[in-house]
Design a protein around this motif. Sequence first.
Motif, short mmCIF file in Angstrom:
data_model
loop_
_atom_site.label_atom_id
_atom_site.label_comp_id
_atom_site.label_asym_id
_atom_site.label_seq_id
_atom_site.Cartn_x
_atom_site.Cartn_y
_atom_site.Cartn_z
N HIS A 21 0.66 -1.29 0.03
CA HIS A 21 0.08 -0.04 -0.04
C HIS A 21 0.94 1.25 0.10
N VAL A 22 1.87 1.44 0.83
CA VAL A 22 2.77 2.50 0.89
C VAL A 22 3.56 2.58 -0.48
N ALA A 23 3.96 1.66 -1.12
CA ALA A 23 4.56 1.49 -2.25
C ALA A 23 3.90 2.29 -3.44
N THR A 24 2.68 1.77 -3.46
CA THR A 24 1.33 2.09 -4.62
C THR A 24 1.32 3.59 -4.10
N SER A 25 0.81 4.00 -3.05
CA SER A 25 0.48 5.35 -2.70
C SER A 25 1.72 6.31 -2.90
N LEU A 26 2.71 6.03 -2.65
CA LEU A 26 3.98 6.66 -3.15
C LEU A 26 4.11 6.85 -4.51
N ALA A 27 3.95 6.07 -5.57
CA ALA A 27 3.98 6.21 -6.85
C ALA A 27 2.90 7.16 -7.21
N ILE A 28 1.65 7.11 -6.69
CA ILE A 28 0.64 7.86 -7.09
C ILE A 28 1.05 9.39 -6.51
N ILE A 29 1.37 9.74 -5.07
CA ILE A 29 1.77 10.88 -4.81
C ILE A 29 2.89 11.48 -5.29
N ILE A 46 2.49 9.95 4.79
CA ILE A 46 1.25 10.04 4.41
C ILE A 46 0.14 8.77 3.92
N ALA A 47 1.19 8.05 3.17
CA ALA A 47 0.61 6.51 2.77
C ALA A 47 0.38 5.81 3.92
N HIS A 48 1.40 5.80 5.21
CA HIS A 48 1.34 5.01 6.51
C HIS A 48 -0.06 5.80 7.15
N LEU A 49 -0.19 7.15 7.17
CA LEU A 49 -1.18 7.48 7.69
C LEU A 49 -2.58 7.35 7.42
N VAL A 50 -2.74 7.16 5.77
CA VAL A 50 -3.99 6.90 5.37
C VAL A 50 -4.48 5.47 5.58
N PHE A 51 -3.30 4.41 5.62
CA PHE A 51 -3.83 3.15 5.77
C PHE A 51 -4.11 2.82 7.30
N ALA A 52 -3.40 3.30 8.17
CA ALA A 52 -3.78 3.52 9.69
C ALA A 52 -5.17 4.04 9.68
N ALA A 53 -5.46 5.21 9.18
CA ALA A 53 -6.64 5.97 9.24
C ALA A 53 -7.86 5.08 9.04
N VAL A 54 -7.74 4.47 7.72
CA VAL A 54 -8.89 3.69 7.18
C VAL A 54 -9.08 2.60 7.86
N ASP A 55 -8.13 1.95 8.59
CA ASP A 55 -8.21 0.69 9.54
C ASP A 55 -9.18 1.27 10.55
N GLY A 56 -8.76 2.37 11.21
CA GLY A 56 -9.63 2.89 12.45
C GLY A 56 -10.75 3.33 12.18
N ILE A 57 -11.09 4.12 10.97
CA ILE A 57 -12.44 4.36 10.56
C ILE A 57 -13.40 3.32 10.52
N GLU A 58 -12.61 1.99 9.75
CA GLU A 58 -13.43 1.03 9.40
C GLU A 58 -13.91 0.27 10.97
N LEU A 59 -13.19 0.34 11.75
CA LEU A 59 -13.34 -0.45 13.35
C LEU A 59 -14.41 0.54 13.83
#
Length: 100
Positions: A21-29, A46-59
Amino acid sequence: MPHAYRDPSLRRRIAVLNQWHVATSLAIIVGDRADSAELTRSAQAIAHLVFAAVDGIELHYDMDPAGYPLDEVFGVLLRVVLAESRRLIGGEGTTGVMPS
């Protein structure tokens, strides 16, 4: 993520997913601007933040789907990520992938 806390055998697979996810997001950003170490570090954060935030939001959403403001929370996350991504790369002309 909660399953990985209960089942340690899942942790490595989730870590690999996070790296992808981080590698893919890095390529996009950053796109072809990945030659800057500072830009790359910031985009990875940013990529790590998004990944963690989405997990937390889902919970949180799963605990109370009717009472959780999902659209508003994702809207704020999107605005923050877009603003920081645009700041990093210098304006509106991102890689052409991110929405305006």
